[in-house]
Structure formats: C-alpha cells, structure tokens
Design an enzyme around this catalytic site. Sequence first.
Site, PDB file in Angstrom:
ATOM      1  N   LYS A 117       0.832  -1.223   0.000  1.00 52.52           N
ATOM      2  CA  LYS A 117       0.000   0.000   0.000  1.00 52.52           C
ATOM      3  C   LYS A 117       0.860   1.264   0.000  1.00 52.52           C
ATOM      4  CE  LYS A 117      -2.276  -0.732   3.856  1.00 52.52           C
ATOM      5  NZ  LYS A 117      -1.664  -1.986   4.353  1.00 52.52           N
ATOM      6  N   ARG A 162      11.780  -2.155  10.888  1.00 52.84           N
ATOM      7  CA  ARG A 162      10.782  -1.588  11.791  1.00 52.84           C
ATOM      8  C   ARG A 162      10.576  -2.525  12.963  1.00 52.84           C
ATOM      9  NH1 ARG A 162       5.630   0.355   8.291  1.00 52.84           N
ATOM     10  NH2 ARG A 162       4.562  -0.812   9.917  1.00 52.84           N
TER      11      ARG A 162
HETATM   12  P1  AMP Z   1       1.102   0.596   9.183  1.00 47.51           P
HETATM   13  O1  AMP Z   1       2.336   1.386   8.888  1.00 47.51           O
HETATM   14  O2  AMP Z   1      -0.097   1.053   8.419  1.00 47.51           O
HETATM   15  O3  AMP Z   1       1.333  -0.895   9.091  1.00 47.51           O
HETATM   16  O4  AMP Z   1       0.747   0.892  10.733  1.00 47.51           O
HETATM   17  C1  AMP Z   1       1.644   0.582  11.773  1.00 47.51           C
HETATM   18  C2  AMP Z   1       0.887   0.527  13.083  1.00 47.51           C
HETATM   19  O5  AMP Z   1       0.275   1.792  13.363  1.00 47.51           O
HETATM   20  C3  AMP Z   1      -0.268  -0.465  13.123  1.00 47.51           C
HETATM   21  O6  AMP Z   1       0.163  -1.781  13.435  1.00 47.51           O
HETATM   22  C4  AMP Z   1      -1.153   0.133  14.232  1.00 47.51           C
HETATM   23  O7  AMP Z   1      -0.602  -0.121  15.512  1.00 47.51           O
HETATM   24  C5  AMP Z   1      -1.001   1.619  13.955  1.00 47.51           C
HETATM   25  N1  AMP Z   1      -2.034   2.122  12.998  1.00 47.51           N
HETATM   26  C6  AMP Z   1      -1.829   2.619  11.738  1.00 47.51           C
HETATM   27  N2  AMP Z   1      -2.994   3.011  11.192  1.00 47.51           N
HETATM   28  C7  AMP Z   1      -3.957   2.766  12.104  1.00 47.51           C
HETATM   29  C8  AMP Z   1      -5.376   2.936  12.122  1.00 47.51           C
HETATM   30  N3  AMP Z   1      -6.037   3.437  11.054  1.00 47.51           N
HETATM   31  N4  AMP Z   1      -6.049   2.579  13.248  1.00 47.51           N
HETATM   32  C9  AMP Z   1      -5.407   2.069  14.323  1.00 47.51           C
HETATM   33  N5  AMP Z   1      -4.073   1.861  14.371  1.00 47.51           N
HETATM   34  C10 AMP Z   1      -3.350   2.203  13.279  1.00 47.51           C
END
Ligand code: AMP
Length: 223
Positions: free
Chosen positions: A13, A157
């Site tokens: 994404k 990460r």
């Molecule tokens: P991502 O980079 O999108 O994989 O997000 C990393 C982490 O941020 C996730 O594992 C959640 O802990 C938090 N996170 C990101 N977007 C959201 C969202 N829309 N709602 C809740 N937690 C989020």
Amino acid sequence: MKIILLGPPGSGKGTQGDLIEQNYGFPKISTGDLLREAVQENTPLGKKAEASMNRGDLVSDEIVMQMVEARLSREDCQKGYILDGFPRNINQALLLEDISSQQAEVVLDIRLSEKKLIERLSSRRICSQCGNIYNLFMKAPNRPDECDVCSAVLVQRQDDMPEVIMERLRVYRQETEPLIAYYRKKANYHPIEGDKEIEPVFKDIQAVLEAELTKSNRSEAMR
Ligand code: AMP
C-alpha cells in the site's frame, strides 16, 4: 477524488500510494507514518500510541480520528487524497464518512497470500533518516544497509519482527477484513492482484483510476 488503499500489512500500500501521489498529485496520508512521527517526536499522542504499535495492535479510534481529522482539514486535501492504512475497522469507515467531503470515492484492495506477506514484511528495511522503504528482494538498495537517497543506515521496523508480524496479520484478519465486505457492497470497490512486481501492480491501479476519473469528470460536467 478520495482513494482508500485497503490491503494487509506488507501488501505494498505504501509503495503504490507513493506512486499514485507522484502521478496524480493527491497527497498520500498514511496513519502508520503519522503515528510513527508522533512516537519519534514523543508527542502526548505518540506516547499514548507507542505500546499498541509495538505489540502490533491497533491504536484507539479516538487517537487515530483526531489525527486524520486534523490532516484532512488542510488545504492540500481539498481536491482529494489517498488514505493508506486508514480506515482499519468499520467504526473508522463510518467516522470517515462523517468528516469527509462528498468527493468521488475509490477503494483499491491490494490482495496477497499470507505466505507472501510474511516474506515481504520480514525483508522490508526503512531508512532511519528519510523513511524511504526498501525490500531486500523486490526493491533492494544499491549498497546493503545504506539508503540510496541519503546514505543513512537502513533499519528494520520494530513491528516487522517475526512475532509482531503474526500479531499484525491476526489483527488484520479480525478487525480489517470485515471492511472488505462493507466496501464490496459499494460500487467503487476494486480488488487488485498484489502478487506481482511494483510496476505491473501500479499499471492495474492506473487502469482503475483512469476509468474512475473519467466517470467522475463526466458526472461533474453534467451537474
Ligand atoms: P502501518 O504502517 O499502516 O502498518 O501501521 C503501523 C501501526 O500503526 C499499526 O500496526 C497500528 O498499531 C497503527 N495504525 C496505523 N494506522 C492505524 C489505524 N487506522 N487505526 C489504528 N491503528 C493504526
């Protein structure tokens, strides 16, 4: 145009969102990036979010909505935006409908098997300085462990560690997958085959976006 990027962690994404931003000029808003920034800057919001993020769990809807609402109200979002990693559950989708404008909405759901997701997440590296994303197999840096853009060291990460990956995939299945059924009922839901190189996936996305832009320009002209 409001573009919602669905898809499990590791489906690409972020990379596809960057390409859409570069080619169509809509700003990409990644809630994961916004949260990581808040954690790095040690803001009150970042402090509240950090523990859930490190476990691979979702941050509370309240915190995320506060952040998204502030970001969407900025000038650069008036013509449209790309949402990466948001909404993450049905409640967030409903709250988004309350706060967002009546722009045409396109949902792109990047699909990939769990085996591939684990492979991709464990080979992801990010630049510790500029945040540029690499993959040791699909988008390898020129020098191992060094960013091509700013030469800073590449790191993994915290939430790409094996046990956290499994938790993130579990949370995705439980919380985010029901969103697919929710958006599938809407006209502008488009599944995208994610098990390909970056360019062919982007070509499929472009085909969808061109058709949707033509459709929305036509209906605007008729108003
Ligand atoms: P991502 O980079 O999108 O994989 O997000 C990393 C982490 O941020 C996730 O594992 C959640 O802990 C938090 N996170 C990101 N977007 C959201 C969202 N829309 N709602 C809740 N937690 C989020």
